[in-house]
Design a protein around this motif. Structure first.
Motif, PDB file in Angstrom:
ATOM      1  N   PHE A   1       0.817  -1.222   0.000  1.00  0.00           N
ATOM      2  CA  PHE A   1       0.000   0.000   0.000  1.00  0.00           C
ATOM      3  C   PHE A   1       0.849   1.269   0.000  1.00  0.00           C
ATOM      4  O   PHE A   1       0.354   2.352  -0.310  1.00  0.00           O
ATOM      5  N   LEU A   2       2.125   1.142   0.330  1.00  0.00           N
ATOM      6  CA  LEU A   2       3.022   2.297   0.382  1.00  0.00           C
ATOM      7  C   LEU A   2       3.629   2.647  -0.979  1.00  0.00           C
ATOM      8  O   LEU A   2       4.315   3.654  -1.102  1.00  0.00           O
ATOM      9  N   ILE A   3       3.384   1.824  -1.992  1.00  0.00           N
ATOM     10  CA  ILE A   3       3.966   2.040  -3.311  1.00  0.00           C
ATOM     11  C   ILE A   3       2.957   2.748  -4.209  1.00  0.00           C
ATOM     12  O   ILE A   3       1.815   2.300  -4.357  1.00  0.00           O
ATOM     13  N   VAL A   4       3.375   3.862  -4.784  1.00  0.00           N
ATOM     14  CA  VAL A   4       2.534   4.634  -5.699  1.00  0.00           C
ATOM     15  C   VAL A   4       3.343   4.947  -6.954  1.00  0.00           C
ATOM     16  O   VAL A   4       4.551   4.720  -7.001  1.00  0.00           O
ATOM     17  N   ASN A   5       2.666   5.488  -7.946  1.00  0.00           N
ATOM     18  CA  ASN A   5       3.336   5.932  -9.174  1.00  0.00           C
ATOM     19  C   ASN A   5       3.641   7.418  -9.076  1.00  0.00           C
ATOM     20  O   ASN A   5       2.803   8.201  -8.613  1.00  0.00           O
ATOM     21  N   SER A   6       4.826   7.792  -9.531  1.00  0.00           N
ATOM     22  CA  SER A   6       5.170   9.213  -9.607  1.00  0.00           C
ATOM     23  C   SER A   6       4.402   9.836 -10.765  1.00  0.00           C
ATOM     24  O   SER A   6       3.725   9.133 -11.523  1.00  0.00           O
ATOM     25  N   LYS A   7       4.534  11.124 -10.932  1.00  0.00           N
ATOM     26  CA  LYS A   7       3.886  11.836 -12.032  1.00  0.00           C
ATOM     27  C   LYS A   7       4.324  11.240 -13.379  1.00  0.00           C
ATOM     28  O   LYS A   7       3.553  11.172 -14.322  1.00  0.00           O
ATOM     29  N   GLU A   8       5.583  10.785 -13.427  1.00  0.00           N
ATOM     30  CA  GLU A   8       6.158  10.207 -14.642  1.00  0.00           C
ATOM     31  C   GLU A   8       5.853   8.714 -14.789  1.00  0.00           C
ATOM     32  O   GLU A   8       6.236   8.094 -15.775  1.00  0.00           O
ATOM     33  N   GLY A   9       5.218   8.098 -13.786  1.00  0.00           N
ATOM     34  CA  GLY A   9       4.855   6.693 -13.855  1.00  0.00           C
ATOM     35  C   GLY A   9       5.833   5.734 -13.196  1.00  0.00           C
ATOM     36  O   GLY A   9       5.632   4.527 -13.227  1.00  0.00           O
ATOM     37  N   ASP A  10       6.909   6.253 -12.590  1.00  0.00           N
ATOM     38  CA  ASP A  10       7.868   5.401 -11.880  1.00  0.00           C
ATOM     39  C   ASP A  10       7.304   5.024 -10.518  1.00  0.00           C
ATOM     40  O   ASP A  10       6.527   5.772  -9.918  1.00  0.00           O
ATOM     41  N   LYS A  11       7.730   3.869 -10.010  1.00  0.00           N
ATOM     42  CA  LYS A  11       7.327   3.442  -8.672  1.00  0.00           C
ATOM     43  C   LYS A  11       8.062   4.278  -7.628  1.00  0.00           C
ATOM     44  O   LYS A  11       9.249   4.547  -7.756  1.00  0.00           O
ATOM     45  N   GLN A  12       7.339   4.684  -6.589  1.00  0.00           N
ATOM     46  CA  GLN A  12       7.940   5.438  -5.498  1.00  0.00           C
ATOM     47  C   GLN A  12       7.139   5.195  -4.237  1.00  0.00           C
ATOM     48  O   GLN A  12       6.055   4.624  -4.283  1.00  0.00           O
ATOM     49  N   LEU A  13       7.675   5.621  -3.110  1.00  0.00           N
ATOM     50  CA  LEU A  13       6.963   5.482  -1.847  1.00  0.00           C
ATOM     51  C   LEU A  13       5.951   6.594  -1.676  1.00  0.00           C
ATOM     52  O   LEU A  13       6.174   7.739  -2.083  1.00  0.00           O
ATOM     53  N   PHE A  14       4.857   6.271  -1.040  1.00  0.00           N
ATOM     54  CA  PHE A  14       3.830   7.215  -0.624  1.00  0.00           C
ATOM     55  C   PHE A  14       4.412   8.160   0.442  1.00  0.00           C
ATOM     56  O   PHE A  14       4.026   9.309   0.556  1.00  0.00           O
ATOM     57  N   VAL A  15       5.379   7.655   1.211  1.00  0.00           N
ATOM     58  CA  VAL A  15       6.027   8.400   2.282  1.00  0.00           C
ATOM     59  C   VAL A  15       7.289   9.060   1.752  1.00  0.00           C
ATOM     60  O   VAL A  15       8.132   8.415   1.146  1.00  0.00           O
ATOM     61  N   ASP A  16       7.415  10.368   1.965  1.00  0.00           N
ATOM     62  CA  ASP A  16       8.641  11.081   1.597  1.00  0.00           C
ATOM     63  C   ASP A  16       9.703  10.775   2.648  1.00  0.00           C
ATOM     64  O   ASP A  16       9.544  11.115   3.807  1.00  0.00           O
ATOM     65  N   LEU A  17      10.757  10.081   2.242  1.00  0.00           N
ATOM     66  CA  LEU A  17      11.822   9.737   3.176  1.00  0.00           C
ATOM     67  C   LEU A  17      12.733  10.915   3.450  1.00  0.00           C
ATOM     68  O   LEU A  17      13.545  10.887   4.324  1.00  0.00           O
TER      69      LEU A  17
END
Length: 185
Positions: free
Chosen positions: A169-185
């Motif tokens: 659930f913590l994995i989302v797509n960036s604006k460009e479509g890359d995988k990233q965390l929902f949480v800003d580290l």
């Protein structure tokens, strides 16, 4: 209106999170549910690692969302417990979210911070090569009379079994479509 919070270096601070994703790139994402799951996960880790009780009612949940972006800021306010400093907060967050970092791939990998503010008896918590966590325990912060979360070492095994379901659930797509965390580290 804009509000800013300054967290002075080497000062005790509360656990906080910056959460965000672009709605158009994540049409199936349920931000409210993701926030609830993160609060539950963090509360579980606080109890498991530090014996600190925390629940959703102990979290200040600030909504900064727009039509384009889901954005929340969470501040955990467990009774009389704070982290030693901002670096320890960052290390705790990175440590508990390592399984999600692995799921998202190397493009979100963030190293555990090391640096200012440490003494020989107070080193930063880290994720060890074997996957174990260096634990933080509550100690008395003499300046405020509150227990500050410091970093006395105790290894805790992390389970890789079930990581995909627990942390996906913590994995989302960036604006460009890359995988990233929902949480800003």
């Amino acid at each position: 209106m804009h509000c800013y919070e300054v967290i002075p270096e080497k000062d005790a601070c509360k656990l906080y999170f910056d959460l965000e994703f672009y709605k158009a790139a994540n049409p199936g994402a349920d931000g409210k549910d993701m926030v609830a799951k993160l609060i539950e996960l963090v509360s579980q880790k606080l109890k498991e690692l530090y014996d600190v009780n925390c629940s959703a009612r102990d979290v200040l949940n600030l909504d900064s969302s727009t039509d384009e972006k889901f954005s929340r800021h969470l501040i955990f306010l467990p009774c009389k417990a704070v982290f030693k400093d901002n670096i320890h907060v960052g290390n705790f967050v990175r440590s508990i979210l390592q399984p999600a970092v692995r799921l998202a791939g190397s493009n979100v990998a963030a190293p555990i911070a090391e640096g200012a503010g440490y003494t020989s008896q107070c080193s930063a918590p880290t994720v060890e090569l074997d996957g174990s966590l260096t634990n933080l325990t509550a100690v008395e912060d003499a300046s405020k009379g509150w227990p500050a979360i410091a970093d006395q070492r105790k290894e805790t095994e992390t389970s890789h079994h079930g990581e995909n379901s627990e942390f996906s659930f913590l994995i989302v797509n960036s604006k460009e479509g890359d995988k990233q965390l929902f949480v800003d580290l």
